[in-house]
Design a protein around this motif. Structure first.
Motif: not given
Length: 636
Positions: A20-23, A26-27, A32-33, A126-129
């Motif tokens: 997804p675009r946010w992946a 988010a990573l 960074a955190a 799992v193929g999911r972000a």
């Protein structure tokens, strides 16, 4: 509200599953955190473990010391581990000079890389972000991981290399280039041996069995691949051992920690079977037993999500039981599950020297299982399992936080209420996405608080621990987290009374003397007056000073920047140097000063005889509470 677990799926194990675009953002935010968490206030830890800091300093001054992992640039003795982690720090110190940052930043970056590898491995499984990011967050917030990725022990490199090996194995199980990936996995485990010897091999039984059972292709090909991976492991982990064993003993440093100047004996004895059967008993965290990881000493270090990981492993294997042999989700469960089970059992049952930070080796497996299990349960709509996991984890966090009653007392109740409320919401299903988000917050709140407290507290010495003080601990050295009793500045060798292996816990930061950063030696700092005594003409000597045991040697070596000989190695009991060898060095003018009173040290071995000879041959001086001898001026 969209849950992270709702990220679009792609076929598990396929190259480049859709994101997804946010992946990606988010990573990037997670990494960074993680970097901020590992780098924030890093200099408060000073030199961390001075034993390894001194060896890194020596490696930055002498390529011979660098290669062998010598404690001093004069190359009298090595540290009691293989030197891979020292190579990283030694190069950093050589490039940037000796400082907290040059020593510890490499470990912090290893932590960021480890989180990235956990995310990549779980996403490929799992193929999911979303589940992958959950696994990465769990890894980043494990308190003992935060501790060790801000410290200069070998564990940071060990965990990075083993996680990379786990990722390579996951790739091998679903790739047309399986041979390349499994050989890489073997080479990475072999290199991990050069970081911390036999502990690296705890993943091997599971890894080999999983590949043999799950990998595609006929059995003969799978066996051939495993043989190739084994060869890669032997080459990657054995080349350095072979060089040291074949090198003439008289022209290299003594292998610290061994009884016969042998790396093999060090690996199999002092750092091997002696740790398991208790024959090398020393300080240890918690009593051996199946519940050791849940005890007061270790629970807050690594076990916050351990019940969730166990539930995920069992439920996941049940759910995937009827899938094809090569199913990638089950393969991922087996890779990380075998890692967790074998490592947890060995660490739980070993009766020899055991420190709480060893449990950092479990963190990647726990995090990966949590991510895989959450993704699989969400995809199947297993509300009861998700709810039960959230409830059990929240109750367990409530128990763990209750062991530190004075630490954020409101948090344990908040975690309990939120976790149970999320469990109810997951069962009802109307607000399932909101409940999932609340559950994630609840289960990560406890380890997050411990992680932040760990960052806010300085840690130095040989036995650092994460998080606040807990009640009911059974560690060899009781006291605050990261603190403990230290010997006085005048104690010879710097080894506390009653310690079987000369180790002592890390202390809180204090104001250091001279140019040393605060916290570099816990409560003990090098005497400025003794340092001033050692420095004149230091370049004319192979060792500016000698002392029994590594703690005082490291202390003054870091303070002066000049080699200091640790007679008897870490504990003062290694049979090196012999009295005759030390006398020859003194006669040749290689050693200037001796620090310590020269009596009662070394357990009656060569170090004791050296100390007694020094006391009988040279005139004692007292400088700022330290007893010193000028070895260039025999008593008349």
């Amino acid at each position: 509200m969209t849950s992270l677990l709702d990220a679009p799926a792609a076929p598990a194990g396929t190259p480049g599953p859709a994101r997804p675009r946010w992946a990606r953002p988010a990573l990037a935010a997670l990494l960074a955190a993680t970097a901020v968490l590992h780098l924030w206030g890093l200099s408060a830890n000073g030199y961390g473990n001075e034993f390894y800091a001194a060896a890194a300093q020596a490696g930055s001054q002498s390529w011979k010391a660098f290669f062998f992992g010598s404690l001093d640039a004069g190359n009298s003795i090595t540290v009691d581990k293989t030197p891979a982690s020292l190579w990283v720090m030694g190069l950093s110190v050589r490039l940037f000079g000796l400082s907290s940052w040059s020593l510890l930043v490499p470990q912090a970056l290893m932590g960021v890389a480890t989180v990235a590898l956990v995310v990549a491995a779980v996403r490929r499984t799992v193929g999911r972000a979303g589940p992958a990011l959950l696994a990465g967050a769990a890894m980043a917030l494990t308190p003992v991981a935060v501790l060790m990725f801000r410290f200069d022990n070998p564990d940071a490199l060990l965990v990075l290399l083993l996680t990379a090996a786990g990722y390579a194995l996951v790739r091998a199980l679903g790739s047309p280039w399986a041979l390349r990936w499994v050989v890489l996995a073997g080479a990475l485990v072999g290199t991990a041996f050069l970081a911390k010897m036999l502990q690296a091999f705890l993943v091997l039984p599971g890894f080999a069995l999983v590949y043999l059972v799950v990998a595609p292709g006929p059995v003969r090909r799978r066996l051939g691949h495993l043989l190739a991976a084994g060869a890669a492991l032997l080459v990657a982990g054995g080349w350095w051992v072979a060089v040291v064993q074949l090198w003439p003993a008289g022209s290299r440093p003594y292998v610290g920690g061994s009884t016969d100047d042998s790396v093999l004996e060090l690996a199999l004895g002092y750092n091997g079977l002696d740790r398991l059967d208790g024959s090398g008993a020393g300080p240890r965290s918690g009593d051996p037993g199946l519940l050791r990881m849940f005890g007061a000493d270790l629970g807050g270090q690594v076990a916050w999500l351990l019940p969730a990981a166990i539930i995920a492993l069992v439920a996941g294997l049940v759910w995937t039981a009827r899938r094809p042999r090569t199913d990638q989700v089950r393969a991922g469960l087996l890779v990380w599950g075998s890692w967790l089970v074998v490592t947890a059992l060995v660490l739980s049952l070993m009766s020899g020297t055991f420190h709480g930070y060893y449990t950092v080796a479990m963190a990647p497996a726990v995090a990966a299982l949590v991510g895989i299990g959450a993704g699989l349960a969400w995809q199947r709509g297993a509300r009861v399992v998700l709810a039960a996991t959230a409830a059990v984890t929240a109750v367990w966090a409530w128990v763990l936080l209750g062991r530190s009653a004075d630490f954020l007392p409101w948090l344990r109740w908040a975690v309990l209420v939120l976790g149970l409320a999320a469990a109810v919401g997951l069962v009802i299903g109307r607000l399932r996405r909101l409940a999932a988000a609340v559950a994630v917050v609840a289960v990560l709140a406890g380890p997050t608080a411990y992680a932040v407290q760990t960052v806010a507290t300085s840690h130095t010495g040989s036995m650092p621990t994460a998080g606040p003080t807990v009640a009911g601990g059974t560690s060899a050295f009781a006291g605050p987290r990261g603190g403990g009793t230290r010997p006085s500045s005048g104690s010879p060798g710097g080894v506390p009374s009653g310690s079987d292996d000369g180790q002592f816990p890390g202390g809180q930061a204090t104001t250091g003397r001279g140019d040393r950063p605060a916290g570099a030696g816990g409560d003990r700092t090098a005497s400025a007056d003794v340092v001033a005594l050692l420095e004149p003409g230091a370049g004319s000597y192979r060792w500016v000073a000698a002392t029994i045991g590594s703690q005082t040697a490291a202390l003054y070596q870091l303070a002066t920047g000049d080699p200091v000989m640790a007679i008897g190695g870490f504990s003062g009991r290694d049979p090196s140097p012999t009295l005759a060898q030390f006398q020859a060095w003194v006669a040749a003018g290689d050693v200037h000063w001796f620090i310590g009173d020269g009596t009662g040290r070394g357990g009656g071995g060569p170090a004791s005889r050296i100390g007694q000879w020094v006391a009988a041959t040279f005139t004692a001086q007292t400088v700022d509470g330290e007893t010193v001898y000028d070895l260039t001026s025999p008593a008349s």
